[in-house]
Design a protein around this motif. Sequence first.
Motif, PDB file in Angstrom:
ATOM      1  N   THR A   2       0.836  -1.119  -0.094  1.00 44.45           N
ATOM      2  CA  THR A   2       0.092   0.112   0.040  1.00 44.45           C
ATOM      3  C   THR A   2       0.788   1.175   0.001  1.00 44.45           C
ATOM      4  N   GLN A   3       0.631   2.183  -0.846  1.00 43.29           N
ATOM      5  CA  GLN A   3       1.303   3.444  -0.939  1.00 43.29           C
ATOM      6  C   GLN A   3       0.683   4.409   0.023  1.00 43.29           C
ATOM      7  N   ARG A   4       1.367   5.203   0.840  1.00 42.29           N
ATOM      8  CA  ARG A   4       0.915   6.141   1.821  1.00 42.29           C
ATOM      9  C   ARG A   4       1.358   7.498   1.150  1.00 42.29           C
ATOM     10  N   LEU A   5       0.775   8.200   0.230  1.00 42.57           N
ATOM     11  CA  LEU A   5       1.169   9.226  -0.467  1.00 42.57           C
ATOM     12  C   LEU A   5       1.234  10.542   0.640  1.00 42.57           C
ATOM     13  N   HIS A   6       2.167  11.215   0.498  1.00 44.48           N
ATOM     14  CA  HIS A   6       2.293  12.388   1.302  1.00 44.48           C
ATOM     15  C   HIS A   6       2.636  13.683   0.450  1.00 44.48           C
ATOM     16  N   LEU A   7       2.272  14.847   0.494  1.00 48.91           N
ATOM     17  CA  LEU A   7       2.576  15.979  -0.180  1.00 48.91           C
ATOM     18  C   LEU A   7       3.363  16.728   0.672  1.00 48.91           C
ATOM     19  N   VAL A   8       4.325  17.509   0.417  1.00 49.46           N
ATOM     20  CA  VAL A   8       5.213  18.376   1.278  1.00 49.46           C
ATOM     21  C   VAL A   8       5.098  19.883   0.340  1.00 49.46           C
ATOM     22  N   PHE A   9       4.625  20.887   1.075  1.00 50.30           N
ATOM     23  CA  PHE A   9       4.287  22.160   0.656  1.00 50.30           C
ATOM     24  C   PHE A   9       4.760  23.275   1.640  1.00 50.30           C
ATOM     25  N   ASP A  35       5.945   7.762   0.945  1.00 43.83           N
ATOM     26  CA  ASP A  35       5.956   7.143   2.380  1.00 43.83           C
ATOM     27  C   ASP A  35       6.534   8.524   3.081  1.00 43.83           C
ATOM     28  N   TYR A  36       6.270   8.126   4.351  1.00 48.81           N
ATOM     29  CA  TYR A  36       6.219   9.443   5.271  1.00 48.81           C
ATOM     30  C   TYR A  36       7.775   9.674   5.537  1.00 48.81           C
ATOM     31  N   GLN A  37       8.632   8.837   5.592  1.00 50.13           N
ATOM     32  CA  GLN A  37      10.178   8.982   5.836  1.00 50.13           C
ATOM     33  C   GLN A  37      10.596   9.912   4.747  1.00 50.13           C
ATOM     34  N   SER A  38      10.229   9.612   3.581  1.00 48.20           N
ATOM     35  CA  SER A  38      10.683  10.287   2.390  1.00 48.20           C
ATOM     36  C   SER A  38      10.096  11.800   2.327  1.00 48.20           C
ATOM     37  N   ALA A  39       8.917  11.890   2.713  1.00 49.68           N
ATOM     38  CA  ALA A  39       8.375  13.259   2.903  1.00 49.68           C
ATOM     39  C   ALA A  39       8.668  13.981   4.095  1.00 49.68           C
ATOM     40  N   TYR A  40       8.879  13.398   4.928  1.00 51.02           N
ATOM     41  CA  TYR A  40       9.963  14.118   6.129  1.00 51.02           C
ATOM     42  C   TYR A  40      11.381  14.638   5.805  1.00 51.02           C
ATOM     43  N   ASP A  41      11.935  13.911   5.164  1.00 53.37           N
ATOM     44  CA  ASP A  41      13.214  14.096   4.790  1.00 53.37           C
ATOM     45  C   ASP A  41      13.179  15.656   3.629  1.00 53.37           C
ATOM     46  N   ILE A  60       3.485  18.813   5.827  1.00 51.79           N
ATOM     47  CA  ILE A  60       3.422  17.459   5.118  1.00 51.79           C
ATOM     48  C   ILE A  60       1.800  17.248   5.533  1.00 51.79           C
ATOM     49  N   ALA A  61       1.238  16.951   4.163  1.00 51.35           N
ATOM     50  CA  ALA A  61      -0.373  16.487   4.091  1.00 51.35           C
ATOM     51  C   ALA A  61      -0.266  15.240   3.676  1.00 51.35           C
ATOM     52  N   HIS A  62      -0.960  14.371   4.659  1.00 45.10           N
ATOM     53  CA  HIS A  62      -1.273  13.021   4.504  1.00 45.10           C
ATOM     54  C   HIS A  62      -2.247  12.668   3.625  1.00 45.10           C
ATOM     55  N   ILE A  63      -1.953  12.804   2.136  1.00 45.06           N
ATOM     56  CA  ILE A  63      -3.024  12.326   1.270  1.00 45.06           C
ATOM     57  C   ILE A  63      -3.607  11.136   1.353  1.00 45.06           C
TER      58      ILE A  63
END
Length: 80
Positions: A2-9, A35-41, A60-63
């Motif tokens: 499962t993908q857990r998409l995250h948007l960083v803006f 994933d959250y880790q790459s969004a966090y980075d 970070i928006a949890h899409i």
Amino acid sequence: MTQRLHLVFGGELLDPTRSVFKDVDDIHIVGMFPDYQSAYDAWKAEAQRTVDNAHMRYFIAHIHRLRDEKAETSATEELG
């Protein structure tokens, strides 16, 4: 998997105590991450890059939370 998409803006806020953007046309879309880790980075890199400006904020928006995978259609699909 499962993908857990995250948007960083992010962008400049009117007031650093509130999450109201000064100019929504000037929001910086950093990207979508699987994933959250790459969004966090990515979030951390942008936050550190703009640390000298107290009005700049990145989020970070949890899409993946906008969509209910178990439902036949999701609430976002009903909007269209």
